[in-house]
Design a protein around this motif. Structure first.
Motif, PDB file in Angstrom:
ATOM      1  N   GLU A 144       0.806  -3.634 -12.573  1.00 28.07           N
ATOM      2  CA  GLU A 144       2.188  -3.154 -12.523  1.00 28.07           C
ATOM      3  C   GLU A 144       2.518  -2.580 -11.148  1.00 28.07           C
ATOM      4  OE1 GLU A 144       5.037  -0.666 -15.501  1.00 28.07           O
ATOM      5  OE2 GLU A 144       3.088   0.212 -15.055  1.00 28.07           O
ATOM      6  N   HIS A 145       3.723  -2.881 -10.684  1.00 30.46           N
ATOM      7  CA  HIS A 145       4.215  -2.420  -9.372  1.00 30.46           C
ATOM      8  C   HIS A 145       3.285  -2.837  -8.233  1.00 30.46           C
ATOM      9  CE1 HIS A 145       7.580  -0.075 -10.915  1.00 30.46           C
ATOM     10  NE2 HIS A 145       6.785   0.317 -11.881  1.00 30.46           N
ATOM     11  N   PHE A 146       2.632  -3.999  -8.378  1.00 32.48           N
ATOM     12  CA  PHE A 146       1.648  -4.394  -7.374  1.00 32.48           C
ATOM     13  C   PHE A 146       2.239  -4.513  -5.972  1.00 32.48           C
ATOM     14  CE2 PHE A 146      -0.539  -7.386  -4.683  1.00 32.48           C
ATOM     15  CZ  PHE A 146      -1.772  -6.767  -4.603  1.00 32.48           C
ATOM     16  N   PHE A 147       3.347  -5.196  -5.828  1.00 36.82           N
ATOM     17  CA  PHE A 147       3.868  -5.454  -4.478  1.00 36.82           C
ATOM     18  C   PHE A 147       4.343  -4.172  -3.796  1.00 36.82           C
ATOM     19  CE2 PHE A 147       3.735  -9.509  -6.543  1.00 36.82           C
ATOM     20  CZ  PHE A 147       3.157 -10.303  -5.566  1.00 36.82           C
ATOM     21  N   ASP A 148       4.936  -3.255  -4.552  1.00 40.37           N
ATOM     22  CA  ASP A 148       5.294  -1.947  -3.994  1.00 40.37           C
ATOM     23  C   ASP A 148       4.023  -1.172  -3.637  1.00 40.37           C
ATOM     24  OD1 ASP A 148       8.064  -2.381  -4.323  1.00 40.37           O
ATOM     25  OD2 ASP A 148       7.947  -1.721  -6.409  1.00 40.37           O
ATOM     26  N   GLY A 149       3.038  -1.249  -4.513  1.00 40.65           N
ATOM     27  CA  GLY A 149       1.769  -0.567  -4.256  1.00 40.65           C
ATOM     28  C   GLY A 149       1.055  -1.135  -3.044  1.00 40.65           C
ATOM     29  N   TYR A 150       1.105  -2.450  -2.886  1.00 38.84           N
ATOM     30  CA  TYR A 150       0.466  -3.095  -1.734  1.00 38.84           C
ATOM     31  C   TYR A 150       1.144  -2.656  -0.443  1.00 38.84           C
ATOM     32  CZ  TYR A 150      -1.816  -6.635   1.102  1.00 38.84           C
ATOM     33  OH  TYR A 150      -2.558  -7.264   2.069  1.00 38.84           O
ATOM     34  N   ARG A 151       2.470  -2.544  -0.469  1.00 37.86           N
ATOM     35  CA  ARG A 151       3.201  -2.080   0.714  1.00 37.86           C
ATOM     36  C   ARG A 151       2.776  -0.655   1.082  1.00 37.86           C
ATOM     37  NH1 ARG A 151       7.783  -3.244  -1.857  1.00 37.86           N
ATOM     38  NH2 ARG A 151       8.025  -5.469  -1.732  1.00 37.86           N
ATOM     39  N   ALA A 152       2.589   0.194   0.077  1.00 41.23           N
ATOM     40  CA  ALA A 152       2.265   1.604   0.314  1.00 41.23           C
ATOM     41  C   ALA A 152       0.806   1.812   0.703  1.00 41.23           C
ATOM     42  CB  ALA A 152       2.588   2.437  -0.932  1.00 41.23           C
ATOM     43  N   ASP A 153      -0.107   1.110   0.029  1.00 39.50           N
ATOM     44  CA  ASP A 153      -1.546   1.303   0.243  1.00 39.50           C
ATOM     45  C   ASP A 153      -2.277   0.032  -0.187  1.00 39.50           C
ATOM     46  OD1 ASP A 153      -4.234   2.028   0.275  1.00 39.50           O
ATOM     47  OD2 ASP A 153      -3.906   3.968  -0.683  1.00 39.50           O
ATOM     48  N   PRO A 154      -2.374  -0.948   0.713  1.00 41.13           N
ATOM     49  CA  PRO A 154      -2.999  -2.220   0.346  1.00 41.13           C
ATOM     50  C   PRO A 154      -4.421  -2.063  -0.189  1.00 41.13           C
ATOM     51  CG  PRO A 154      -2.090  -2.336   2.571  1.00 41.13           C
ATOM     52  CD  PRO A 154      -1.942  -0.932   2.103  1.00 41.13           C
ATOM     53  N   GLY A 155      -5.187  -1.157   0.393  1.00 45.12           N
ATOM     54  CA  GLY A 155      -6.569  -0.973  -0.040  1.00 45.12           C
ATOM     55  C   GLY A 155      -6.668  -0.533  -1.490  1.00 45.12           C
ATOM     56  N   TYR A 156      -5.809   0.395  -1.893  1.00 45.96           N
ATOM     57  CA  TYR A 156      -5.871   0.869  -3.281  1.00 45.96           C
ATOM     58  C   TYR A 156      -5.365  -0.207  -4.240  1.00 45.96           C
ATOM     59  CZ  TYR A 156      -5.682   3.496  -7.513  1.00 45.96           C
ATOM     60  OH  TYR A 156      -5.890   3.898  -8.811  1.00 45.96           O
ATOM     61  N   ALA A 157      -4.284  -0.878  -3.891  1.00 46.21           N
ATOM     62  CA  ALA A 157      -3.763  -1.932  -4.760  1.00 46.21           C
ATOM     63  C   ALA A 157      -4.823  -3.015  -4.979  1.00 46.21           C
ATOM     64  CB  ALA A 157      -2.486  -2.520  -4.163  1.00 46.21           C
ATOM     65  N   LEU A 158      -5.514  -3.396  -3.917  1.00 54.34           N
ATOM     66  CA  LEU A 158      -6.590  -4.392  -4.042  1.00 54.34           C
ATOM     67  C   LEU A 158      -7.771  -3.849  -4.841  1.00 54.34           C
ATOM     68  CD1 LEU A 158      -6.489  -5.915  -0.457  1.00 54.34           C
ATOM     69  CD2 LEU A 158      -5.886  -7.085  -2.598  1.00 54.34           C
ATOM     70  N   ALA A 159      -8.065  -2.555  -4.710  1.00 55.97           N
ATOM     71  CA  ALA A 159      -9.159  -1.944  -5.482  1.00 55.97           C
ATOM     72  C   ALA A 159      -8.874  -2.033  -6.981  1.00 55.97           C
ATOM     73  CB  ALA A 159      -9.375  -0.496  -5.058  1.00 55.97           C
ATOM     74  N   CYS A 160      -7.605  -1.908  -7.370  1.00 57.87           N
ATOM     75  CA  CYS A 160      -7.243  -2.047  -8.782  1.00 57.87           C
ATOM     76  C   CYS A 160      -7.539  -3.460  -9.279  1.00 57.87           C
ATOM     77  CB  CYS A 160      -5.772  -1.712  -8.990  1.00 57.87           C
ATOM     78  SG  CYS A 160      -5.354   0.021  -8.718  1.00 57.87           S
ATOM     79  N   LEU A 161      -7.196  -4.458  -8.463  1.00 58.09           N
ATOM     80  CA  LEU A 161      -7.466  -5.845  -8.831  1.00 58.09           C
ATOM     81  C   LEU A 161      -8.957  -6.109  -8.925  1.00 58.09           C
ATOM     82  CD1 LEU A 161      -4.940  -7.753  -6.510  1.00 58.09           C
ATOM     83  CD2 LEU A 161      -4.528  -6.742  -8.777  1.00 58.09           C
TER      84      LEU A 161
END
Length: 170
Positions: A59-76
């Protein structure tokens, strides 16, 4: 309780929606980032242990990637390591434009999330859900979550009746 209810539905596949934007983890869930990663791992591992096909909707991946790519990728990565069959990138606000979305999907694949296990879930707030789905497929995603004739969540998701012909014929 919610996870038990989802599993009790008896479906062969289970889709869990999890936060992938650090802002939402901190403010909506009110938990530390690492705890969210642990929850993603534990929940999906439990689904897999029950013999179900697991899908993780980020959820909210693209917004999350914009804010903190490392954390968004860690979730994946947490979902993938837990055995999730599909990792689905969600444009939950429906505001990402096709060029950016395609670039991010390509970066996700380059970061180690296999394209053949990658899905896309786009909202149509700005009328870009179909174009964004095509951009994701062009970048390597292999699953589209959508609706028929625009009926779905909020303002709708990618319209599958619009997507099917271009995917088959173009």
């Amino acid at each position: 309780e919610v996870l038990a209810a989802v599993l009790n539905a008896g479906t062969p596949a289970v889709c869990l929606v999890g936060k992938s934007h650090e802002f939402h983890v901190r403010t909506a869930l009110g938990i530390p980032l690492e705890e969210n990663l642990d929850n993603i791992r534990a929940s999906l591992a439990h689904v897999v242990a029950q013999g179900r096909e697991a899908l993780f909707d980020a959820e909210h991946f693209f917004d999350g990637y914009r804010a903190d790519p490392g954390y968004a990728l860690a979730c994946l990565q947490a979902a993938l390591e837990a055995g999730s069959r599909w990792i689905v990138l969600c444009d939950t606000n429906g505001g990402t434009l096709p060029g950016e979305l395609g670039e991010v999907v390509a970066r996700v694949i380059a970061a180690g999330i296999p394209g053949e296990r990658l899905g896309i879930h786009t909202h149509d707030d700005t009328g870009n859900a179909v174009a964004n789905s095509l951009a994701a497929i062009d970048a390597g995603a292999r699953q589209v979550q959508g609706t028929l004739n625009g009926l779905g969540e909020r303002c709708g998701n990618a319209n599958l009746t619009t997507l099917i012909a271009p995917l088959l014929l173009k």
